[in-house]
Design an enzyme around this catalytic site. Structure first.
Site, PDB file in Angstrom:
ATOM      1  N   GLU A 171       1.725  -0.448  -4.876  1.00 38.88           N
ATOM      2  CA  GLU A 171       0.699   0.507  -5.276  1.00 38.88           C
ATOM      3  C   GLU A 171       1.354   1.861  -5.524  1.00 38.88           C
ATOM      4  O   GLU A 171       1.657   2.611  -4.589  1.00 38.88           O
ATOM      5  CB  GLU A 171      -0.382   0.653  -4.197  1.00 38.88           C
TER       6      GLU A 171
ATOM      7  N   ASP B 147       0.825  -1.205   0.000  1.00 40.60           N
ATOM      8  CA  ASP B 147       0.000   0.000   0.000  1.00 40.60           C
ATOM      9  C   ASP B 147       0.867   1.266   0.000  1.00 40.60           C
ATOM     10  O   ASP B 147       1.912   1.313   0.649  1.00 40.60           O
ATOM     11  CB  ASP B 147      -0.863  -0.022   1.276  1.00 40.60           C
TER      12      ASP B 147
HETATM   13  C1  QV4 Z   1      -8.830  13.876   6.678  1.00 41.70           C
HETATM   14  C2  QV4 Z   1      -8.338  14.969   5.718  1.00 41.70           C
HETATM   15  C3  QV4 Z   1      -6.919  15.332   6.035  1.00 41.70           C
HETATM   16  C4  QV4 Z   1      -6.910  15.785   7.471  1.00 41.70           C
HETATM   17  C5  QV4 Z   1      -7.474  14.689   8.390  1.00 41.70           C
HETATM   18  C6  QV4 Z   1      -7.595  15.136   9.824  1.00 41.70           C
HETATM   19  O1  QV4 Z   1      -8.421  14.489   4.368  1.00 41.70           O
HETATM   20  O2  QV4 Z   1      -6.435  16.338   5.179  1.00 41.70           O
HETATM   21  O3  QV4 Z   1      -5.583  16.063   7.803  1.00 41.70           O
HETATM   22  O4  QV4 Z   1      -8.771  14.283   7.991  1.00 41.70           O
HETATM   23  O5  QV4 Z   1      -7.623  14.042  10.645  1.00 41.70           O
HETATM   24  C7  QV4 Z   1      -9.180   8.749   5.728  1.00 41.70           C
HETATM   25  C8  QV4 Z   1     -10.158   9.834   5.374  1.00 41.70           C
HETATM   26  C9  QV4 Z   1      -9.486  11.172   5.276  1.00 41.70           C
HETATM   27  C10 QV4 Z   1      -8.782  11.467   6.580  1.00 41.70           C
HETATM   28  C11 QV4 Z   1      -7.774  10.338   6.797  1.00 41.70           C
HETATM   29  C12 QV4 Z   1      -6.982  10.489   8.082  1.00 41.70           C
HETATM   30  O6  QV4 Z   1     -10.791   9.553   4.141  1.00 41.70           O
HETATM   31  O7  QV4 Z   1     -10.466  12.156   5.013  1.00 41.70           O
HETATM   32  O8  QV4 Z   1      -8.063  12.693   6.442  1.00 41.70           O
HETATM   33  O9  QV4 Z   1      -8.471   9.080   6.850  1.00 41.70           O
HETATM   34  O10 QV4 Z   1      -7.810  10.343   9.176  1.00 41.70           O
HETATM   35  C13 QV4 Z   1      -7.819   4.971   2.369  1.00 41.70           C
HETATM   36  C14 QV4 Z   1      -8.831   6.001   1.928  1.00 41.70           C
HETATM   37  C15 QV4 Z   1      -8.557   7.341   2.557  1.00 41.70           C
HETATM   38  C16 QV4 Z   1      -8.463   7.187   4.066  1.00 41.70           C
HETATM   39  C17 QV4 Z   1      -7.305   6.227   4.336  1.00 41.70           C
HETATM   40  C18 QV4 Z   1      -7.055   6.006   5.811  1.00 41.70           C
HETATM   41  O11 QV4 Z   1      -8.798   6.109   0.521  1.00 41.70           O
HETATM   42  O12 QV4 Z   1      -9.624   8.223   2.252  1.00 41.70           O
HETATM   43  O13 QV4 Z   1      -8.252   8.448   4.677  1.00 41.70           O
HETATM   44  O14 QV4 Z   1      -7.647   4.953   3.767  1.00 41.70           O
HETATM   45  O15 QV4 Z   1      -8.173   5.542   6.453  1.00 41.70           O
HETATM   46  C19 QV4 Z   1      -3.227   8.553  -3.102  1.00 41.70           C
HETATM   47  C20 QV4 Z   1      -2.096   7.644  -2.657  1.00 41.70           C
HETATM   48  C21 QV4 Z   1      -2.490   6.187  -2.656  1.00 41.70           C
HETATM   49  C22 QV4 Z   1      -3.828   5.960  -1.941  1.00 41.70           C
HETATM   50  C23 QV4 Z   1      -4.874   6.867  -2.585  1.00 41.70           C
HETATM   51  C24 QV4 Z   1      -6.224   6.730  -1.927  1.00 41.70           C
HETATM   52  O16 QV4 Z   1      -0.964   7.830  -3.471  1.00 41.70           O
HETATM   53  O17 QV4 Z   1      -1.481   5.455  -2.032  1.00 41.70           O
HETATM   54  O18 QV4 Z   1      -4.461   8.213  -2.481  1.00 41.70           O
HETATM   55  N1  QV4 Z   1      -4.213   4.544  -1.965  1.00 41.70           N
HETATM   56  C25 QV4 Z   1      -3.918   3.638  -0.829  1.00 41.70           C
HETATM   57  C26 QV4 Z   1      -5.078   2.719  -0.508  1.00 41.70           C
HETATM   58  C27 QV4 Z   1      -6.202   3.527   0.085  1.00 41.70           C
HETATM   59  C28 QV4 Z   1      -5.772   4.087   1.423  1.00 41.70           C
HETATM   60  C29 QV4 Z   1      -4.360   4.488   1.465  1.00 41.70           C
HETATM   61  C30 QV4 Z   1      -3.505   4.318   0.397  1.00 41.70           C
HETATM   62  C31 QV4 Z   1      -3.825   4.904   2.744  1.00 41.70           C
HETATM   63  O19 QV4 Z   1      -5.461   1.999  -1.636  1.00 41.70           O
HETATM   64  O20 QV4 Z   1      -7.383   2.756   0.228  1.00 41.70           O
HETATM   65  O21 QV4 Z   1      -6.580   5.238   1.742  1.00 41.70           O
HETATM   66  O22 QV4 Z   1      -3.432   3.710   3.405  1.00 41.70           O
HETATM   67  O23 QV4 Z   1      -3.390   8.494  -4.496  1.00 41.70           O
END
Ligand code: QV4
Ligand code: CA
Length: 512
Positions: A248, A212
């Site tokens: 990824e 990831d």
């Molecule tokens: C939010 C705000 C932040 C703020 C924070 C305050 O966005 O700016 O600072 O609140 O606490 C979740 C929420 C998100 C929140 C964050 C932290 O959606 O709003 O921040 O948690 O609390 C998944 C989801 C994300 C989720 C994350 C952790 O998609 O929405 O965030 O899990 O729970 C990029 C990357 C790529 C990534 C992709 C989604 O390059 O690597 O974005 N893909 C992978 C996974 C994906 C996962 C992550 C990475 C993180 O496939 O499912 O994100 O592990 O392109």
């Protein structure tokens, strides 16, 4: 002489790029959010007998429980410890799943979340799947243990501490991805904790990892971690087998980081693939299926043996990550089946089939406000079991795309065509295309708004074949359309633009 012998030994050159699937298998399926108990059952009753090579599972480590008031799927991307204890089950259930799947030749690929821990704003508590405590004010995770010293904060130069500019590779690697506490992977201590976790999974019997957020880790750190991984468990894998690595990295072009920085370490998820294929099937931007003639490297994708390909993934099917509106999903069933059919018929890359849960999509100004909804679950947050209907489809809100006849039959087509070159390409310069795989399989698509009535060179031996899209061969009979191949190898194809599935696929194992 020794060098020559070494070069001849299979596997040595492919190592972590080799999916490790059992002989004759050519694809894996992502059982997103499935419980370990259900995956074990599915390996035995469906995946093994139906030709699938493996399963990408959701992250198995302990993670945050988010209740607001229902649990989002994305809580699993906020690790709290490396205990095997997640929303999908505990360590005993995990080990049982790996053992049972491996025993039927279906291997397990773990989604490894190692770039970060939970969000920095979470605070102090123990709302986690195994009750482990955390205190994000101190960056403290006592059950690993990690402390402030193990995170990147001092290295990040942005004012928010988050990634603000994807053109700046330093930020992307050393700042927080959406506020998730970013691990200092150059530290030996952190590398040890991460590799201990991954090696434990390898010893249990997993075959590889989806890494990831790889783009958010320095290639040198990734290389060091991959280099420290154990060989696979010899109870199921040949001596010296390396874990399959697919990273990824979302590289649609135009950012400060390129997928090529990672393609020497392991395979890389090719995100251009689903975005472009969706655009072609939807006929957006003047795209047509005829242009798929040089699909693959010819479209600027990674080298085939470095690419992990998919039509949609758990992020972009709901607007997270990248790919945009062109991405096809089970919601667009008719085009989706054609796109997955094309992917599985085409030799480029190593394919992953998506298997989803359904949710009530609801767009407000182009964004799905229900993009957070977690797996089908009970009031107490526990995930519902997969149920199987009379007609072999799934119930309880599970979509099970991998069980759709057209998709499963194309996974089998790919196994039959394994190692065969793409042959006999034909197109009408619009959206009717056809191609073969050596002299063992042939597929024809009609994505035009008019009927198709053509005679094509299939390259197949003469005989009557059963179309595996409209039906399949059952015993000696065919439940779908029948296609006759002449002694010259030609066959007549009639595909109405109004057909349920406007494509036809035949292969030598579906010869009547
Ligand atoms: C939010 C705000 C932040 C703020 C924070 C305050 O966005 O700016 O600072 O609140 O606490 C979740 C929420 C998100 C929140 C964050 C932290 O959606 O709003 O921040 O948690 O609390 C998944 C989801 C994300 C989720 C994350 C952790 O998609 O929405 O965030 O899990 O729970 C990029 C990357 C790529 C990534 C992709 C989604 O390059 O690597 O974005 N893909 C992978 C996974 C994906 C996962 C992550 C990475 C993180 O496939 O499912 O994100 O592990 O392109
Ligand atoms: Ca990072």
């Amino acid at each position: 002489m020794t060098l020559l012998l070494l070069l001849l030994l299979p596997g040595l050159c492919t190592a972590q790029f080799n999916p490790n699937v059992a002989c004759g298998k050519t694809s894996i399926v992502h059982l997103f959010e499935w419980r370990w108990e259900d995956i074990a059952e599915e390996c035995e009753r469906y995946l093994g007998p139906n030709g699938f090579g493996g399963v990408q599972i959701s992250p198995p480590n302990e993670h945050l429980i988010v209740t607001n008031p229902y649990r989002p799927w994305w809580e699993r991307y906020q690790p709290i410890s490396y205990k095997i204890c997640s929303r999908s089950g505990d360590e005993e259930q995990f080990t049982d799943m790996v053992t049972r799947c491996n025993n039927v030749g279906v291997y397990i690929y773990v989604d490894a979340v190692i770039n970060h821990m939970c969000g920095a704003g979470v605070g102090k508590g123990s709302s986690s799947t195994c009750g482990s405590t955390y205190d994000t004010n101190l960056s403290s995770f006592p059950n690993v243990p990690y402390s402030r010293l193990d995170f990147n904060d001092d290295k990040c130069k942005t004012t928010s501490g988050n990634i603000e500019d994807y053109q700046d590779a330093d930020q992307v690697r050393s700042c927080r991805l959406v506020n998730l506490l970013d691990l200092a992977l150059e530290k030996d201590y952190v590398r040890n904790k991460v590799t201990d976790y991954l090696n434990k999974l390898i010893d249990i019997g997993v075959a590889g990892f989806r890494i990831d957020a790889s783009k958010h880790m320095w290639p040198g750190d990734m290389q060091a971690i991959v280099g420290r991984l154990n060989n696979l468990n010899t109870q199921w894998f040949p001596n010296g087998s390396r874990p399959f690595i697919f990273q990824e990295v979302i590289d649609m072009g135009g950012e400060g980081i390129s997928a090529y920085e990672y393609s020497g370490i392991g395979r890389v998820t090719e995100f251009k693939y689903g975005g472009k294929l969706g655009t072609v099937m939807r006929k957006w931007n003047g795209e047509k299926m005829a242009y798929l003639k040089n699909w693959g490297e010819g479209w600027g994708f990674l080298p085939s043996d470095r690419a992990l390909v998919f039509v949609d993934n758990h992020d972009n099917q709901r607007g997270h990550g990248a790919g945009g509106a062109s991405i096809l999903t089970f919601f667009d069933a008719r085009l989706y089946k054609m796109a997955v059919g094309f992917m599985l018929a085409h030799p480029y890359g190593f394919p992953r089939v998506m298997s989803s849960f359904s949710w009530p999509r609801s767009f407000v100004e182009g964004k799905d406000i229900n993009d957070w909804i977690g797996p089908p679950s009970y009031g107490n947050g526990s995930t519902k079991a997969i149920t199987i209907n009379e007609d072999t489809t799934c119930g309880n809100g599970w979509v099970c795309e991998h069980r759709w006849r057209q998709i499963n039959n194309m996974a089998i087509f790919r196994n039959v065509a394994n190692g065969q070159a793409l042959t006999n390409w034909w197109d009408n310069a619009e959206n009717q295309v056809a191609f073969g795989r050596g002299n063992v399989g042939f597929i024809v698509f009609n994505n035009d708004n008019r009927d198709m009535d053509v005679t094509l060179n299939t390259g197949l031996p003469a005989g009557t074949y059963c179309d595996v899209i409209s039906g399949q061969k059952e015993g000696s009979r065919c439940t779908g359309k029948q296609i006759t191949v002449s002694s010259a190898g030609t066959a007549h194809f009639k595909i109405r633009s109004s057909d349920d599935d406007p494509f036809v696929a035949i292969h030598i194992n579906a010869k009547l």
